[in-house]
Design an enzyme around this catalytic site. Sequence first.
Site, PDB file in Angstrom:
ATOM      1  N   LYS A   1      62.503 -10.323  17.280  1.00 34.74           N
ATOM      2  CA  LYS A   1      62.414 -11.836  16.663  1.00 34.74           C
ATOM      3  C   LYS A   1      62.632 -12.309  15.061  1.00 34.74           C
ATOM      4  O   LYS A   1      63.036 -13.349  14.750  1.00 34.74           O
ATOM      5  CB  LYS A   1      61.141 -12.449  17.456  1.00 34.74           C
ATOM      6  CG  LYS A   1      60.437 -12.573  18.519  1.00 34.74           C
ATOM      7  CD  LYS A   1      60.173 -13.805  19.064  1.00 34.74           C
ATOM      8  CE  LYS A   1      60.455 -13.641  20.606  1.00 34.74           C
ATOM      9  NZ  LYS A   1      60.190 -12.497  21.547  1.00 34.74           N
TER      10      LYS A   1
HETATM   11  C1  LIG Z   1      60.266 -12.447  22.789  1.00 35.30           C
HETATM   12  C2  LIG Z   1      60.609 -11.375  23.573  1.00 35.30           C
HETATM   13  C3  LIG Z   1      61.565 -11.665  24.940  1.00 35.30           C
HETATM   14  C4  LIG Z   1      61.504 -12.767  25.531  1.00 35.30           C
HETATM   15  O1  LIG Z   1      62.708 -13.566  24.706  1.00 35.30           O
HETATM   16  P1  LIG Z   1      62.471 -14.604  25.181  1.00 35.30           P
HETATM   17  O2  LIG Z   1      63.577 -15.593  23.697  1.00 35.30           O
HETATM   18  O3  LIG Z   1      61.128 -16.029  24.619  1.00 35.30           O
HETATM   19  O4  LIG Z   1      63.400 -14.880  26.546  1.00 35.30           O
HETATM   20  C5  LIG Z   1      61.523 -10.210  25.172  1.00 35.30           C
HETATM   21  N1  LIG Z   1      61.264  -8.992  24.285  1.00 35.30           N
HETATM   22  C6  LIG Z   1      60.961  -8.536  23.492  1.00 35.30           C
HETATM   23  C7  LIG Z   1      60.310  -7.822  22.984  1.00 35.30           C
HETATM   24  C8  LIG Z   1      59.991 -10.040  22.574  1.00 35.30           C
HETATM   25  O5  LIG Z   1      59.436  -9.473  21.806  1.00 35.30           O
END
Ligand SMILES: *Cc1c(COP(=O)(O)O)cnc(C)c1O
Length: 482
Positions: A106
């Site tokens: 993120k």
């Molecule tokens: C947010 C997240 C996901 C999922 O991503 P999306 O965009 O919500 O599908 C997968 N793995 C980790 C470690 C995350 O933080």
Amino acid sequence: MNYHSTRNHTLTADAAKAVLQGLAPDGGLYITDRYDGFDWQGTLRLDTLGMAKSILSALLPEIQNMDELVERAYRGRFETDELTPTVRVGDKYVLELFRGPTSAFKDVALSMLPQLITASKAQEAVSDEILILTATSGDTGKAALSGFRDVEGTKIIVFYPDAGVSAVQKAQMVTQEGKNVCVCAVRGNFDDTQTGVKKIFAAGVPGDCGVRLSSANSINIGRLAPQVVYYFKAYADLLREGRIALGDKVDYVVPTGNFGDILAGYLAKRMGLPVGTLVCASNQNDVLTDFLKTGTYDRRRPFYRTISPSMDILVSSNLERLLYLLCEDCDEVAAYMRKLNEDGCYTVSQALLEKLHAEFSYGCCGDEETKRTIGRIWSEQHYLMDTHTAVAWRVAEDHKSENPVVVLSTASAYKFPAAVLSALGETVSNDEFEVMHRLHEVTGVPIPKALAELKNKQALHTDVIDREQMQSYVLSKIEAWK
Ligand SMILES: *Cc1c(COP(=O)(O)O)cnc(C)c1O
């Protein structure tokens, strides 16, 4: 006015307005399918920051000075200015998205979003403060706090489900410093928390309070756009390595929760990148597996807490954008979303299901198999992966394809040290920080510095509320900040 609501063609916005608003006024998501003047082949020849400048300028054309915004967001902020390295593991590739300040993928988007929001705010001559409201399944919260901390003209409130995040994730959030940040636990799971935030957006805040709401969740197009970049980056890496020739297809396997990450892959494809199949990997919360298999989305099912908590989601918001891009019919999308809201399920048309099957594949993997995968890949390949990445890896093993396969790795193993250490067959104590150091002793893989330092930091945010209180909580914070 490139953007419009997924539910209504006539609700349009330019990119700056879409980024500031987050959600469209009718509850739909902003979407565009125009990337005027974008040169995907030329973009592949650039370095990562160059790719980011090119892609973000095409996706968000009305936001000015993109080059400068990208420099400010990324230069020197990640372990490497390459941002997201591609690593060969066995017969596949792992795209490491966790080399940013909070060790989760993120960071790629949330380092950029504050720049996009403050630039849009200045451009639109908005004098109100922007209040970022975010529901987090663990990783968004910390990455958003880190990105928005002390950013002029913004404030941020992060809500997390009280028992739905790992101890490390929680420690990352509640120790967050900064004048403009607030973190609060909500009794319930992530879907409860996300629904609560959506309700606050729907209700709005008083017009004269000097504050405007915006979102750091992937419902915001400014959050999604930066994620398109690493699909290009991985492709360019395979080109450079000679593994593929320009135009060859590459498959991507994506550990999926809210469907933001994988949707960014689909946007990359619409922009010209030769993406083969996008494989949606889920944990035991396999609502997307069932949907992609049958065309029926049914959230009326048990919710499981798993060892990959960032994917513990039953309502994947960004799926709505995909439905729109595949059918290009706002009324059809609006009808599906109404049904989801009223009945908890909907079934897409046969035509739409066929289009889905042409672009996407799917698979899921439970906790036990996730752990076995972590242990096996460590012993066979000496590669340490976190629980989310392991879900995707396991699904990738069952994915049969002629194309090279890139598995997206979304978090450092040190964000989920207890599950990872036990997957390596070690006993795990109750102290997650002790576990982190033990994991380091066993594997020799370095602990990201910010995670190692967490243990000595003081908890600054201790509020816990019920979900019914979320709205009044926000209003009281706005008062207190005045
Ligand atoms: C947010 C997240 C996901 C999922 O991503 P999306 O965009 O919500 O599908 C997968 N793995 C980790 C470690 C995350 O933080």
